[in-house]
Design an enzyme around this catalytic site. Structure first.
Site, PDB file in Angstrom:
ATOM      1  N   HIS A 166      16.740  -0.806   2.095  1.00  0.00           N
ATOM      2  CA  HIS A 166      17.677  -1.863   2.500  1.00  0.00           C
ATOM      3  C   HIS A 166      18.982  -1.253   3.008  1.00  0.00           C
ATOM      4  O   HIS A 166      19.533  -1.672   4.028  1.00  0.00           O
ATOM      5  CB  HIS A 166      17.961  -2.812   1.327  1.00  0.00           C
ATOM      6  CG  HIS A 166      16.767  -3.563   0.845  1.00  0.00           C
ATOM      7  ND1 HIS A 166      16.158  -4.548   1.585  1.00  0.00           N
ATOM      8  CD2 HIS A 166      16.065  -3.461  -0.303  1.00  0.00           C
ATOM      9  CE1 HIS A 166      15.132  -5.028   0.907  1.00  0.00           C
ATOM     10  NE2 HIS A 166      15.054  -4.391  -0.238  1.00  0.00           N
ATOM     11  N   THR A 225      19.811   8.630   0.716  1.00  0.00           N
ATOM     12  CA  THR A 225      19.344   7.494  -0.082  1.00  0.00           C
ATOM     13  C   THR A 225      17.864   7.271   0.168  1.00  0.00           C
ATOM     14  O   THR A 225      17.344   7.591   1.250  1.00  0.00           O
ATOM     15  CB  THR A 225      20.117   6.203   0.252  1.00  0.00           C
ATOM     16  OG1 THR A 225      19.719   5.176  -0.660  1.00  0.00           O
ATOM     17  CG2 THR A 225      19.855   5.730   1.671  1.00  0.00           C
ATOM     18  N   ASN A 226      17.190   6.725  -0.824  1.00  0.00           N
ATOM     19  CA  ASN A 226      15.810   6.267  -0.665  1.00  0.00           C
ATOM     20  C   ASN A 226      15.749   4.747  -0.594  1.00  0.00           C
ATOM     21  O   ASN A 226      14.672   4.167  -0.534  1.00  0.00           O
ATOM     22  CB  ASN A 226      14.941   6.769  -1.831  1.00  0.00           C
ATOM     23  CG  ASN A 226      14.615   8.235  -1.708  1.00  0.00           C
ATOM     24  OD1 ASN A 226      14.200   8.698  -0.653  1.00  0.00           O
ATOM     25  ND2 ASN A 226      14.817   8.981  -2.786  1.00  0.00           N
ATOM     26  N   ARG A 241      29.721  -2.201   2.791  1.00  0.00           N
ATOM     27  CA  ARG A 241      29.093  -1.016   3.393  1.00  0.00           C
ATOM     28  C   ARG A 241      29.448  -0.927   4.877  1.00  0.00           C
ATOM     29  O   ARG A 241      29.711   0.152   5.402  1.00  0.00           O
ATOM     30  CB  ARG A 241      27.580  -1.063   3.194  1.00  0.00           C
ATOM     31  CG  ARG A 241      26.872   0.225   3.598  1.00  0.00           C
ATOM     32  CD  ARG A 241      25.432   0.288   3.092  1.00  0.00           C
ATOM     33  NE  ARG A 241      25.421   0.332   1.636  1.00  0.00           N
ATOM     34  CZ  ARG A 241      25.073  -0.686   0.851  1.00  0.00           C
ATOM     35  NH1 ARG A 241      24.683  -1.824   1.377  1.00  0.00           N
ATOM     36  NH2 ARG A 241      25.107  -0.572  -0.454  1.00  0.00           N
ATOM     37  N   ASP A 255      27.685   5.100  -2.881  1.00  0.00           N
ATOM     38  CA  ASP A 255      27.410   4.357  -4.093  1.00  0.00           C
ATOM     39  C   ASP A 255      28.199   3.069  -3.968  1.00  0.00           C
ATOM     40  O   ASP A 255      29.297   3.047  -3.409  1.00  0.00           O
ATOM     41  CB  ASP A 255      27.805   5.129  -5.351  1.00  0.00           C
ATOM     42  CG  ASP A 255      27.187   4.508  -6.609  1.00  0.00           C
ATOM     43  OD1 ASP A 255      26.117   3.871  -6.501  1.00  0.00           O
ATOM     44  OD2 ASP A 255      27.764   4.660  -7.698  1.00  0.00           O
ATOM     45  N   PHE A 311      19.550  -7.980  -0.523  1.00  0.00           N
ATOM     46  CA  PHE A 311      18.979  -7.388  -1.726  1.00  0.00           C
ATOM     47  C   PHE A 311      20.043  -7.366  -2.816  1.00  0.00           C
ATOM     48  O   PHE A 311      21.193  -7.725  -2.592  1.00  0.00           O
ATOM     49  CB  PHE A 311      18.452  -5.976  -1.446  1.00  0.00           C
ATOM     50  CG  PHE A 311      19.517  -4.968  -1.081  1.00  0.00           C
ATOM     51  CD1 PHE A 311      19.959  -4.037  -2.004  1.00  0.00           C
ATOM     52  CD2 PHE A 311      20.073  -4.941   0.199  1.00  0.00           C
ATOM     53  CE1 PHE A 311      20.936  -3.114  -1.677  1.00  0.00           C
ATOM     54  CE2 PHE A 311      21.047  -4.019   0.535  1.00  0.00           C
ATOM     55  CZ  PHE A 311      21.488  -3.099  -0.403  1.00  0.00           C
TER      56      PHE A 311
END
Length: 192
Positions: free
Chosen positions: A12, A8-9, A178, A69, A149
């Site tokens: 957060h 991931t970029n 998550r 995702d 976020f």
């Protein structure tokens, strides 16, 4: 120490995962491995998109990795924004516009039930494993809080009186979608 790339970029997400891992494994970023490509999320499900990310990294760099995702699923909106959460209002990552569209869609709707869902695809020595986390809650009528976020300012998890955006990273990491998926991933890694 085991090394694992997080595909991931999203800084957060990186912060949340790094806090959850607490140094148990060496977490590498895409920058750490020299990956500058954007990995397109062309799947129709969280699982497909997570798999696209991890497979891209594993196939190109041959290193153990995981992709995730996640998104918000709102009962009254038939699961929207779902897999399109990051680009719900059109532009990818425009959190303010996404929240505005969500609140407008829920105007005059009393059913505010929603959940956040994360699916992680881990590729470990060439084999793929999936981990999922879900946290149920409700959508507030307006933004509250400044931390986090995405949809955090309007999502209040069940059993709490504040939104994700009112919680510290440590508080959120105890209950978030998550965090749940990452805990299962970490339990898996202890066994391999």
């Amino acid at each position: 120490m085991q090394q694992l790339v997080f595909a991931t970029n999203n800084t957060h997400k990186q912060e949340e995962v790094a806090a959850k891992i607490e140094g148990k494994i060496k977490l590498l970023t895409l920058t750490d491995i020299g990956c500058i490509e954007d990995i397109d999320e062309t799947g129709n499900t969280f699982r497909e998109n997570a798999s696209l990310k991890s497979r891209f990294i594993y196939d190109k760099y041959h290193i153990n990795c995981f992709g995730d995702d996640s998104g918000l699923e709102i009962e009254a909106l038939n699961g929207e924004p779902g897999v399109f959460s990051a680009r719900y209002a059109g532009e990818h990552g425009n959190h303010a516009a996404n929240i505005d569209k969500t609140l407008a869609a829920l105007k005059n709707i009393t059913n505010r039930k929603a959940n956040f869902r994360t699916v992680i695809s881990l590729i470990w020595n060439g084999d793929e494993y999936f981990f999922e986390g879900v946290v149920n809650g409700t959508i507030r009528n307006e933004r509250v809080g400044t931390a986090g976020f995405g949809y955090d300012p309007i999502f209040q998890p069940d059993g709490y009186t504040k939104t994700f955006a009112e919680m510290s990273l440590a508080e959120k990491n105890k209950i978030s979608h998550r965090a749940i998926a990452m805990a299962d991933l970490l339990d898996f890694l202890k066994k391999v």
